[in-house]
Write an enzyme that holds these catalytic residues in place. Structure first.
Site, PDB file in Angstrom:
ATOM      1  N   SER A   1       0.961  -1.166  -0.001  1.00  0.00           N
ATOM      2  CA  SER A   1      -0.068  -0.017   0.056  1.00  0.00           C
ATOM      3  C   SER A   1       0.758   1.343  -0.116  1.00  0.00           C
ATOM      4  O   SER A   1       0.397   2.334  -0.477  1.00  0.00           O
ATOM      5  CB  SER A   1      -1.155   0.049   1.096  1.00  0.00           C
ATOM      6  OG  SER A   1      -0.327   0.050   2.339  1.00  0.00           O
TER       7      SER A   1
ATOM      8  N   HIS B   1       8.681   3.023   8.895  1.00  0.00           N
ATOM      9  CA  HIS B   1       8.258   2.196   9.976  1.00  0.00           C
ATOM     10  C   HIS B   1       7.189   2.699  10.913  1.00  0.00           C
ATOM     11  O   HIS B   1       6.895   3.937  10.982  1.00  0.00           O
ATOM     12  CB  HIS B   1       9.452   2.223  10.980  1.00  0.00           C
ATOM     13  CG  HIS B   1       9.324   1.524  12.136  1.00  0.00           C
ATOM     14  ND1 HIS B   1       9.676  -0.062  12.056  1.00  0.00           N
ATOM     15  CD2 HIS B   1       9.151   1.644  13.610  1.00  0.00           C
ATOM     16  CE1 HIS B   1       9.425  -0.859  13.282  1.00  0.00           C
ATOM     17  NE2 HIS B   1       9.177   0.220  14.124  1.00  0.00           N
TER      18      HIS B   1
HETATM   19  C1  GAR Z   1       3.728  -0.742   6.778  1.00  0.00           C
HETATM   20  O1  GAR Z   1       2.858  -0.611   7.791  1.00  0.00           O
HETATM   21  C2  GAR Z   1       5.172  -0.547   6.959  1.00  0.00           C
HETATM   22  O2  GAR Z   1       5.133   0.749   7.780  1.00  0.00           O
HETATM   23  C3  GAR Z   1       5.676  -1.594   7.713  1.00  0.00           C
HETATM   24  O3  GAR Z   1       4.872  -2.698   7.109  1.00  0.00           O
HETATM   25  C4  GAR Z   1       3.807  -2.065   6.542  1.00  0.00           C
HETATM   26  C5  GAR Z   1       3.738  -2.417   4.965  1.00  0.00           C
HETATM   27  O4  GAR Z   1       2.480  -2.155   4.488  1.00  0.00           O
HETATM   28  N1  GAR Z   1       7.087  -1.766   7.828  1.00  0.00           N
HETATM   29  C6  GAR Z   1       7.733  -2.244   8.721  1.00  0.00           C
HETATM   30  O5  GAR Z   1       7.103  -2.732   9.668  1.00  0.00           O
HETATM   31  C7  GAR Z   1       9.032  -2.281   8.685  1.00  0.00           C
HETATM   32  N2  GAR Z   1       9.764  -2.643   9.921  1.00  0.00           N
HETATM   33  P1  GAR Z   1       2.364  -1.950   2.893  1.00  0.00           P
HETATM   34  O6  GAR Z   1       2.965  -3.217   2.207  1.00  0.00           O
HETATM   35  O7  GAR Z   1       1.103  -2.026   2.592  1.00  0.00           O
HETATM   36  O8  GAR Z   1       3.112  -0.913   2.523  1.00  0.00           O
END
Ligand code: GAR
Length: 208
Positions: free
Chosen positions: A15, A108
Site C-alpha cells: 500500500s 516504520h
Molecule cells: C507498513 O505499515 C510499514 O510501515 C511496515 O509494514 C507495512 C507494510 O505495508 N513496515 C515495517 O514494519 C518495517 N519494519 P504495505 O506493504 O501495505 O506498504
C-alpha cells in the site's frame, strides 16, 4: 529538473508503494519494484500497472549474505538515486546498508525511537500509549535506528482495536512517505554524517 531514479523494495501488500505511485510525482522515475516474495500483492499490482518488477526470493539463497549480494547486483544495475523500503520485511546486512548509505530509506509504523521491530500497534496498545505514528528514516546498521527524516503522530483512542490503530497509522504513512521522497528528489534532504540535513527546517513541521 533531473528526475530521481527510485527503486522500491516490498514484501507484501504494497500500500505504501501504491501511495508513492499514485502521487504521480513528476520528479520521480520509478525504475523498478523488487519483492523478496513472488506472490506479494504489491508486486502483482505493480506488474499490472506496467511498472518493471523483479523477484529476488530469499528462500532460494543459502544465507543472508548471498541474498543481499543478489539484491545489490540487481539494484546496482539500475544505478538508482534512492532505494525506498516499503514493508520490506528482511533484515539487511551491514555491508548492504553501508553500500547504500544516504540513499536507503525506510518507513516504520511507530514513533521511533519508540517501538522498534515488529507488532508495533499491538505493543502500543498493550503499553497504553496515548500517541502513536509513523517514521521515515535513513537506514543505517542499527535496525530501525537510523536518522529520522519525518514523523506523523496519531492519537490512540480508548476503544481502539489493533486494526483500527493500524489503519489510522497507515493513512499517515501514505502521506509522509511520498512527501519525504519528493523532498529527497528536490535535494532538500540529505544524510550528512549521522544527521539529517534539511534545506528548509519549516518542512519538518508537517503535522497530521
Ligand atoms: C507498513 O505499515 C510499514 O510501515 C511496515 O509494514 C507495512 C507494510 O505495508 N513496515 C515495517 O514494519 C518495517 N519494519 P504495505 O506493504 O501495505 O506498504
Amino acid at each position: 529538473m533531473k528526475k530521481l531514479k527510485l527503486i522500491v523494495l516490498i514484501s507484501g501488500r504494497g500500500s505504501n508503494l501504491k501511495a508513492i505511485v499514485e502521487q504521480a510525482d513528476p520528479l520521480i522515475d520509478l525504475q523498478l519494484v523488487i519483492s523478496n516474495r513472488p506472490q506479494a500483492e504489491g508486486l502483482i499490482w505493480a506488474h499490472q500497472k506496467g511498472i518493471p518488477t523483479a523477484v529476488i526470493d530469499h528462500s532460494q539463497y543459502p544465507n543472508r549474505d548471498t541474498f543481499d549480494q543478489a539484491l545489490q547486483t540487481k539494484i546496482d544495475h539500475c544505478q538508482p538515486d534512492l532505494i525506498a523500503l516499503a514493508g520490506f520485511m528482511r533484515i539487511l546486512s551491514p555491508q548492504f546498508v553501508s553500500h547504500y548509505r544516504g540513499r536507503l530509506i525506510n518507513i516504520h509504523p511507530s514513533l521511533l525511537p519508540a517501538f522498534k521491530g515488529l507488532h508495533t500497534h499491538q505493543r502500543v496498545l498493550e503499553a497504553k500509549q496515548r500517541e502513536h505514528g509513523a517514521t521515515v528514516h535513513f537506514v543505517t546498521e542499527e535496525l530501525d535506528g537510523g536518522p529520522i527524516i519525518l514523523q506523523a503522530k496519531v492519537p490512540v483512542l480508548p476503544e481502539d482495536t489493533e486494526e483500527q490503530l493500524a489503519t489510522r497509522v497507515l493513512q499517515q504513512e501514505h502521506r509522509i512517505y511520498p512527501q519525504a521522497i519528493h523532498w529527497f528528489a528536490e535535494g532538500k534532504i540529505q544524510l550528512r554524517g549521522n544527521q539529517v540535513w534539511i534545506a528548509n527546517q519549516s518542512i519538518t513541521s508537517l503535522s497530521s
